[in-house]
Design an enzyme around this catalytic site. Structure first.
Site, PDB file in Angstrom:
ATOM      1  N   ASP A 113     -20.699 -48.836   1.256  1.00  8.05           N
ATOM      2  CA  ASP A 113     -19.826 -47.749   0.788  1.00  8.05           C
ATOM      3  C   ASP A 113     -18.620 -47.698   1.723  1.00  8.05           C
ATOM      4  O   ASP A 113     -18.778 -47.569   2.939  1.00  8.05           O
ATOM      5  CB  ASP A 113     -20.599 -46.424   0.820  1.00  8.05           C
ATOM      6  CG  ASP A 113     -20.188 -45.466  -0.297  1.00  8.05           C
ATOM      7  OD1 ASP A 113     -21.072 -44.964  -1.021  1.00  8.05           O
ATOM      8  OD2 ASP A 113     -18.969 -45.254  -0.435  1.00  8.05           O
ATOM      9  N   ASP A 220     -15.008 -45.209  -1.986  1.00  5.98           N
ATOM     10  CA  ASP A 220     -15.085 -43.766  -2.193  1.00  5.98           C
ATOM     11  C   ASP A 220     -13.708 -43.192  -2.522  1.00  5.98           C
ATOM     12  O   ASP A 220     -12.720 -43.487  -1.832  1.00  5.98           O
ATOM     13  CB  ASP A 220     -15.631 -43.129  -0.909  1.00  5.98           C
ATOM     14  CG  ASP A 220     -16.030 -41.686  -1.089  1.00  5.98           C
ATOM     15  OD1 ASP A 220     -15.417 -40.816  -0.455  1.00  5.98           O
ATOM     16  OD2 ASP A 220     -16.935 -41.435  -1.903  1.00  5.98           O
ATOM     17  N   GLU A 278     -14.439 -45.760  -6.884  1.00  2.00           N
ATOM     18  CA  GLU A 278     -14.754 -44.441  -7.443  1.00  2.00           C
ATOM     19  C   GLU A 278     -13.417 -43.741  -7.669  1.00  2.00           C
ATOM     20  O   GLU A 278     -12.648 -43.578  -6.728  1.00  2.00           O
ATOM     21  CB  GLU A 278     -15.627 -43.617  -6.509  1.00  2.00           C
ATOM     22  CG  GLU A 278     -16.031 -42.272  -7.104  1.00  2.00           C
ATOM     23  CD  GLU A 278     -16.369 -41.220  -6.072  1.00  2.00           C
ATOM     24  OE1 GLU A 278     -17.175 -40.333  -6.389  1.00  2.00           O
ATOM     25  OE2 GLU A 278     -15.833 -41.293  -4.942  1.00  2.00           O
ATOM     26  N   HIS A 352     -25.499 -40.046  -6.633  1.00  2.00           N
ATOM     27  CA  HIS A 352     -25.861 -39.030  -5.628  1.00  2.00           C
ATOM     28  C   HIS A 352     -25.006 -37.768  -5.745  1.00  2.00           C
ATOM     29  O   HIS A 352     -25.232 -36.792  -5.038  1.00  2.00           O
ATOM     30  CB  HIS A 352     -25.684 -39.618  -4.228  1.00  2.00           C
ATOM     31  CG  HIS A 352     -24.273 -39.964  -3.937  1.00  2.00           C
ATOM     32  ND1 HIS A 352     -23.591 -40.953  -4.634  1.00  2.00           N
ATOM     33  CD2 HIS A 352     -23.381 -39.417  -3.092  1.00  2.00           C
ATOM     34  CE1 HIS A 352     -22.338 -40.995  -4.193  1.00  2.00           C
ATOM     35  NE2 HIS A 352     -22.184 -40.068  -3.262  1.00  2.00           N
ATOM     36  N   ASP A 353     -23.998 -37.786  -6.669  1.00  2.00           N
ATOM     37  CA  ASP A 353     -23.124 -36.624  -6.891  1.00  2.00           C
ATOM     38  C   ASP A 353     -23.384 -35.957  -8.230  1.00  2.00           C
ATOM     39  O   ASP A 353     -22.748 -34.948  -8.555  1.00  2.00           O
ATOM     40  CB  ASP A 353     -21.648 -37.061  -6.892  1.00  2.00           C
ATOM     41  CG  ASP A 353     -21.147 -37.478  -5.523  1.00  2.00           C
ATOM     42  OD1 ASP A 353     -20.176 -38.269  -5.481  1.00  2.00           O
ATOM     43  OD2 ASP A 353     -21.723 -37.036  -4.519  1.00  2.00           O
TER      44      ASP A 353
END
Ligand code: TEU
Ligand code: CA
Length: 588
Positions: A113, A220, A278, A352-353
């Protein structure tokens, strides 16, 4: 050969042929909640390494590891204080090397990440930048108070931008009397990508990880790195004090330039690394530009459109809004059509969000949980793109339905609750929004077996294990050939045996049907037809609307032999028609 990677190990094409990531399936691990090896109640890297065999049996090609870097954990690791070290909570660099070696030994790959829109405020770069005279001052976004205001005065923030985690996106630094920008928490100050020194420091760090054997990056909020030239107030919605900083900043004017520069500096395309950006607020048009191979930027993006359909337009993600199947089908279809001839899609229901897929898009009642989890997977894999499986999705893990605000740990959820209550929202409404949408729904420990704490830890987990682990767990799933796990395994296997599932042209049928999701995938004379009942009521398939399936072979189904026309609740089937296009048309 680009300068930055001169003398560095180039890609070993053997295991990274051109576009290899199109036929791959990626599994996301949230390290804090995956497997705890030392009993401190927090998942860690040795815990992951011990489970690589499980992922291999599932058929996974690539593991995406959410952050394990040194971090004060204000946002569970998305606030990094040292990019080139592992946080002791998760283990050591040596243990990460072991994980990479374990994955590579089975032909699997690791994606790290990359969180470089912001750092932690405890990162040495920011600590130096706090000193107004420091050469690192403009490594971040520092501005004086709004004209005519004293530092710290009500409304003195440079703009009316709100942070994604509630409150202002600006924090005053008493010492210098200036404010710094943080789109997320005040402990996540935004980096200034206008500064080439910042960019090259990031590329150097990325090359350092690639040299350690990392096979790619999930980036991210990467479409927030190019800030607007004009930093000023934005429109404020009806019931908020702040304007959305995302609207002001996403998809900035130098984004493509920065991504192309990064690609060249790290050899992302040349070394055939897998990259996914993302991108909240990304559009089909922006995704075509970013993922067009000719532009050598990124391989794919995570859009947020389909995970925003059940939030009130213009409201927060916690303002619940009814979701209809036609809206969901048509949104995903738009992205299929939009990237059919250029670029490539990522495919995901959760991460995870986001709340758990089966609870949000399926039906997690005991009667329908298994079939709806299977059918959601079938629907996803029948779209054209690279599927992402979030840990536990392959077991049909559900939302956790906390009943008290104190159970929530996620900074976004805790801050939203405080903010919403202070704005006078009904506690019941706020708790309902959290139960449905909180990120903690995705972060309860992985359910490995029916022993204490679901086999996740010998200690006390940092977040309570979902009580339904007794029936929903990996051990039970692997032992049951009809489990959601084996359905995922068969779907993933189909990508290897049927290239039409990877490359086949996508076509949505019955776009307005309230219950049925039906699509075809065509590659040469191979045609796959998926019919799925995405409701908890039986329904009849309008045979005229789909190809003639009488002679078709069933490749994968959730239910046993059935009448062609009738679809049970959450029943889905993948058919193979194998004699050319004339059969692909709906029966006359
Ligand atoms: O998420 C970005 C992001 O847009 C989400 O946080 C969003 O605000 C919301 O939670 C989803 O609807 C990324 C990471 O995935 C997230 O975990 C981090 O908290 C965030 O960036 C900051 O790094
Ligand atoms: Ca641990």
């Amino acid at each position: 050969m680009h300068q930055a990677t001169a003398g560095r190990p180039t890609h070993n094409s053997a295991d990274r042929p051109e576009g290899w990531w199109k036929s791959s399936v990626v599994y996301q691990i949230y390290p804090r909640s995956f497997a705890d090896s030392n009993g401190d109640g927090i998942g860690d890297i040795p815990g992951i390494t011990a489970k690589v065999g499980y992922l291999h049996r599932l058929g996974i090609d690539v593991v995406w590891l959410s952050p394990v870097y040194r971090s004060p954990m204000d946002d569970n690791g998305y606030d990094i204080s040292d990019y080139q070290d592992v946080d002791p909570l998760f283990g050591t660099i040596a243990e990460l090397d072991e994980l990479i070696a374990e994955l590579h030994s089975r032909g699997m790959k690791l994606v790290m990440d990359l969180v470089v829109n912001h750092t932690s405020d405890e990162h040495p770069w920011f600590i130096e930048s706090r000193d107004a005279a420091s050469p690192k001052r403009n490594w971040y976004w520092w501005l004086p108070p709004r004209d005519g205001f004293e530092p710290g005065g009500e409304g003195a923030e440079p703009t009316n931008w709100g942070s994604a985690f509630s409150g202002s996106a600006w924090k005053l630094d008493e010492a210098s009397g200036e404010y710094f920008l943080h789109m997320f928490s005040p402990k996540q100050p935004d980096l200034n990508w206008e500064n080439p020194d910042v960019r090259h420091a990031v590329y150097e760090m990325m090359n350092w990880w690639v040299d350690r054997g990392v096979d790619g990056f999930r980036m991210d909020v990467i479409n927030l790195i190019s800030k607007p030239t004009w930093i000023g107030d934005g429109p404020v919605g009806p019931d908020t004090k702040y304007s959305s900083c995302f609207a002001a900043i996403e998809n900035g004017h130098r984004l493509n330039e920065f991504l192309a520069e990064m690609n060249a500096a790290v050899g992302l395309s040349e070394r055939r690394l897998i990259t996914v950006g993302e991108m909240p607020g990304s559009t089909i048009e922006s995704a075509r530009a970013v993922t067009d191979p000719a532009n050598r930027e990124l391989d794919m993006v995570f859009t947020f459109e389909h995970v925003g359909l059940d939030a009130r337009p213009g409201g927060s993600k916690f303002d619940l809004h009814p979701l209809t199947l036609p809206a969901l089908k048509q949104n995903l279809n738009a992205w299929q059509v939009g990237l059919a001839d250029v670029g490539w899609n990522s495919l995901y229901w959760d991460n995870h969000d986001q709340p758990r897929a089966v609870s949000r898009f399926g039906d997690d009642s005991p009667e329908h949980r298994i079939n709806s989890a299977k059918t959601l997977a079938t629907v996803q894999h029948m779209h054209r793109g690279t599927p992402y499986v979030y840990q536990g999705e392959e077991l049909g893990m559900t939302n956790t339905y906390f009943t008290h605000v104190d159970q929530y740990q996620d900074i976004e959820s805790v801050n939203y609750h405080a903010d919403a209550i202070s704005l006078g929202l009904e506690a019941e409404t706020v708790m309902a929004g959290l139960a449905a949408k909180s990120r903690d729904n995705a972060r309860t420990p992985m359910q490995w077996d029916d022993s204490l704490q679901a086999g996740f830890t010998d200690g006390i987990p940092w977040l309570p294990v979902n009580p339904n682990y007794v029936t929903i767990n990996a051990a039970a799933a692997e032992a049951d050939p009809n489990s959601v796990f084996h359905h995922f395994r068969r779907l993933i296997e189909l990508r290897r045996t049927h290239p039409v599932l990877v490359e086949g042209r996508f076509k949505l049928l019955l776009p307005d049907h309230e219950q049925i999701w039906a699509v075809t995938r065509t590659l040469g004379d191979q045609v796959l037809v998926m019919v799925a009942n995405c409701s908890s009521e039986p329904t009849m398939m309008p045979l005229a609307a789909v190809p003639d399936l009488a002679e078709a072979q069933i490749l994968l189904a959730t239910h046993g032999p059935a009448t062609l026309e009738r679809l049970e609740p959450w029943e889905s089937r993948i058919y193979l028609l194998d004699s050319g296009n004339d059969l692909a048309q709906p029966a006359p």
